[in-house]
Design an enzyme around this catalytic site. Structure first.
Site, mmCIF file in Angstrom:
data_model
loop_
_atom_site.group_PDB
_atom_site.id
_atom_site.type_symbol
_atom_site.label_atom_id
_atom_site.label_comp_id
_atom_site.label_asym_id
_atom_site.label_seq_id
_atom_site.Cartn_x
_atom_site.Cartn_y
_atom_site.Cartn_z
ATOM 1 N N HIS A 101 0.866 -1.363 0.089
ATOM 2 C CA HIS A 101 0.147 -0.191 -0.042
ATOM 3 C C HIS A 101 1.065 1.234 0.081
ATOM 4 O O HIS A 101 2.103 1.355 0.409
ATOM 5 C CB HIS A 101 -0.928 0.083 1.270
ATOM 6 C CG HIS A 101 -0.473 -0.067 2.524
ATOM 7 N ND1 HIS A 101 -0.054 1.261 3.115
ATOM 8 C CD2 HIS A 101 -0.053 -1.192 3.147
ATOM 9 C CE1 HIS A 101 0.376 0.820 4.400
ATOM 10 N NE2 HIS A 101 0.386 -0.433 4.730
ATOM 11 N N ASP A 103 -0.410 4.504 0.794
ATOM 12 C CA ASP A 103 -0.813 5.487 1.782
ATOM 13 C C ASP A 103 0.063 5.231 3.081
ATOM 14 O O ASP A 103 0.452 4.176 3.402
ATOM 15 C CB ASP A 103 -2.222 5.485 1.969
ATOM 16 C CG ASP A 103 -2.815 4.255 2.749
ATOM 17 O OD1 ASP A 103 -2.484 3.053 2.172
ATOM 18 O OD2 ASP A 103 -3.451 3.989 3.830
ATOM 19 N N ASP A 134 6.572 1.230 6.483
ATOM 20 C CA ASP A 134 5.406 0.941 6.398
ATOM 21 C C ASP A 134 4.307 1.677 5.270
ATOM 22 O O ASP A 134 3.936 2.995 5.866
ATOM 23 C CB ASP A 134 4.553 1.049 7.551
ATOM 24 C CG ASP A 134 3.167 0.198 7.581
ATOM 25 O OD1 ASP A 134 2.794 -0.099 6.695
ATOM 26 O OD2 ASP A 134 2.477 0.420 8.822
ATOM 27 N N GLU A 169 -4.868 1.528 3.015
ATOM 28 C CA GLU A 169 -4.871 0.433 4.104
ATOM 29 C C GLU A 169 -4.877 1.181 5.456
ATOM 30 O O GLU A 169 -5.311 0.521 6.369
ATOM 31 C CB GLU A 169 -3.455 -0.402 3.822
ATOM 32 C CG GLU A 169 -3.502 -1.563 4.467
ATOM 33 C CD GLU A 169 -2.923 -1.355 6.043
ATOM 34 O OE1 GLU A 169 -3.045 -2.321 6.774
ATOM 35 O OE2 GLU A 169 -2.244 -0.356 6.156
ATOM 36 N N GLU A 170 -4.021 2.001 5.696
ATOM 37 C CA GLU A 170 -3.904 2.642 7.161
ATOM 38 C C GLU A 170 -5.173 3.233 7.506
ATOM 39 O O GLU A 170 -5.491 3.308 8.763
ATOM 40 C CB GLU A 170 -2.762 3.821 7.041
ATOM 41 C CG GLU A 170 -1.306 3.352 6.684
ATOM 42 C CD GLU A 170 -0.919 2.446 7.546
ATOM 43 O OE1 GLU A 170 -1.382 2.005 8.636
ATOM 44 O OE2 GLU A 170 0.551 1.996 7.657
ATOM 45 N N HIS A 434 4.080 3.406 12.529
ATOM 46 C CA HIS A 434 3.079 4.213 13.058
ATOM 47 C C HIS A 434 3.409 5.250 13.944
ATOM 48 O O HIS A 434 2.573 5.928 14.528
ATOM 49 C CB HIS A 434 1.795 3.314 13.504
ATOM 50 C CG HIS A 434 1.154 2.408 12.646
ATOM 51 N ND1 HIS A 434 -0.042 2.066 12.806
ATOM 52 C CD2 HIS A 434 1.588 2.037 11.310
ATOM 53 C CE1 HIS A 434 -0.437 1.159 11.881
ATOM 54 N NE2 HIS A 434 0.378 1.349 10.966
#
Length: 463
Positions: A101, A103, A134, A169-170, A434
């Site tokens: 992903h 995003d 990520d 996705e996030e 994150h």
């Protein structure tokens, strides 16, 4: 580790040569603040999708490259743009679907970052920046591995390749199920590689064979029709903060383990993992004790957890002598493999309703669930992946569980039940995905790219 054929050796050398360009392109992607959450600029996500589509087109191997959206369930609104590239298999060869992903998570408190979050910065063998690990590194592991395959064997190979780079996705993959349904024929594959997990450590690769599910919701606790003076009525009138604190405290026992009847755990062995390692990887200070019972990895991989991740209440700065009528919190629960997420959510809701103090009124909203996942490790693709990882890293891979969740994998299983799903990743335990100062370990990225290139070559060589 097995000996390499001349063809796979050529692919491995091409993959090593592809790393610098892949990192340069990763840096360009990191500079795009592609946050798909409400309130952020959709144009940045669109710009990120366009950049990924260009990278896919430049490979010169796909029959079609598109930037596409699908409707978000229950809203009718269009989700964030994803990139879908397809190449049909030939000569009876399998098709592989490569997922990542583009995003990223919001930055959070920018003052906690040691360098600008959207300015890729190399320090101490790591590339820092939001999305560097990520999951824009996952995007570039796919692109880099395909480049290596093309450099070594040319564009005239028979392996079918579908590339799916999601854009939300996030933010919860709200349109994921619809996207799969809308594009099922284009996405269909024999093997699916989800490059959105981690490794045992910076030098030891891993295949993720279990993932916890998730149940996330907003709980609002109300005890008063309006705010009242805490001096005039305090001691007789329950305020919402008091009720919320007492209620939330019932979710855990004295050890910090989940105390909700109906939430299950999985019985499975876990590798050796010390408290010292936990402290190092999680940033747990020496004076703070771990929570839960059993082996540390069983707590993370095989047991449920409940976390309060947000709260709406008067801030310290705005505090006054007032009994608050209403407090809202966001609760994020992780669900043990083997239990449906909806069942776990129902258990939490029933527990909270039964434990509500003082007759407090409870409201549940923004409910999201995603089922856990267990990999069938008996398929040939798992064997091929383990061999590729062993060669790419120079170390035998480890099968791991992950405490986090990738809810859309349940959608993949439902839509493509015959596909073998491989959950891999470019992160190491210090990536801080994150969190502020997210980073990518450069050696891990190199080895991941090489391993995936070898997996592609091996599948293309399948008789």
């Amino acid at each position: 580790m097995t000996s390499e054929s001349p063809r796979s050796s050529a692919v491995r050398e091409a993959a090593l040569s592809a790393v610098p360009a892949a990192l340069a392109d990763l840096g360009a992607l990191v500079r795009i603040p592609s946050i798909a959450f409400p309130g952020f600029d959709r144009a940045d996500v669109e710009r990120s999708a366009a950049a990924v589509a260009t990278l896919a087109e430049d490979l010169g191997i796909f029959d079609r490259v598109e930037v596409k959206t699908a409707a978000i369930a229950g809203t009718g609104e269009q989700g964030m743009p994803a990139v879908l590239a397809t190449r049909a298999a030939r000569g009876g060869k399998p098709t592989i679907l490569l997922y990542a992903h583009h995003d990223v998570q919001p930055v959070g408190d920018e003052s906690l970052w040691e360098s600008a979050p959207f300015e890729p910065t190399v320090r101490g063998g790591r590339l820092y920046g939001r999305g560097a690990a990520d999951d824009k590194a996952g995007v570039m592991a796919h692109i880099g591995a395909l480049r290596a395959l093309v450099d070594a064997v040319g564009t005239d190979f028979d392996l079918g390749v579908n590339l799916f780079i999601e854009g939300e996705e996030e933010a919860g993959s709200g349109s994921f199920a619809a996207f799969l349904s809308d594009n099922a024929d284009a996405l269909r594959a024999d093997v699916i590689v989800v490059a959105d997990s981690g490794n045992w450590d910076a030098t030891t690769p891993a295949l993720t064979v279990s993932l916890r599910g998730n149940a996330r919701f907003t709980l609002t606790v109300r005890t008063l029709e309006h705010a009242s003076h805490s001096g005039m009525f305090g001691g007789a009138v329950p305020d919402a903060m008091l009720a919320a604190i007492k209620l939330l405290g019932t979710l855990w026992d004295d050890d910090g383990a989940v105390a909700v009847a109906g939430m299950t755990e999985r019985d499975a062995d876990t590798p050796e993992y010390t408290e010292e390692t936990l402290r190092s990887e999680a940033g747990l200070p020496s004076g703070v004790s771990p929570i839960g019972r059993g082996s540390i990895l069983s707590r993370i991989w095989n047991k449920p957890s409940i976390t309060v991740t947000g709260i709406d209440a008067p801030t310290v700065r705005n505090a006054s002598n007032t009994l608050s009528p209403e407090v809202s919190v966001v609760i994020s629960a992780r669900v043990a493999p083997g239990q449906p997420a909806a069942e776990a959510y129902a258990a939490i809701e029933a527990h909270l309703r039964a434990a509500a103090p003082f007759g407090a009124e409870l409201t549940f909203s923004d409910i999201e669930t995603g089922d856990p996942f267990l990999v069938d490790t008996s398929g040939p693709a798992v064997t091929s992946a383990r061999a590729a990882l062993a060669t790419g890293y120079g170390v035998e891979p480890v099968d791991i569980g992950v405490g986090g969740s990738i809810p859309f994998i349940a959608d993949l299983v439902r839509e493509f039940p015959a596909a073998q799903i491989l959950v891999t990743g470019v992160e190491d335990p210090h990536a801080r995905a994150h969190s502020p100062n997210e980073s990518l370990h450069l050696e891990t990225f190199r080895n991941a790219l090489v391993s995936e290139a070898l997996l592609l070559e091996g599948l293309d060589s399948t008789v």
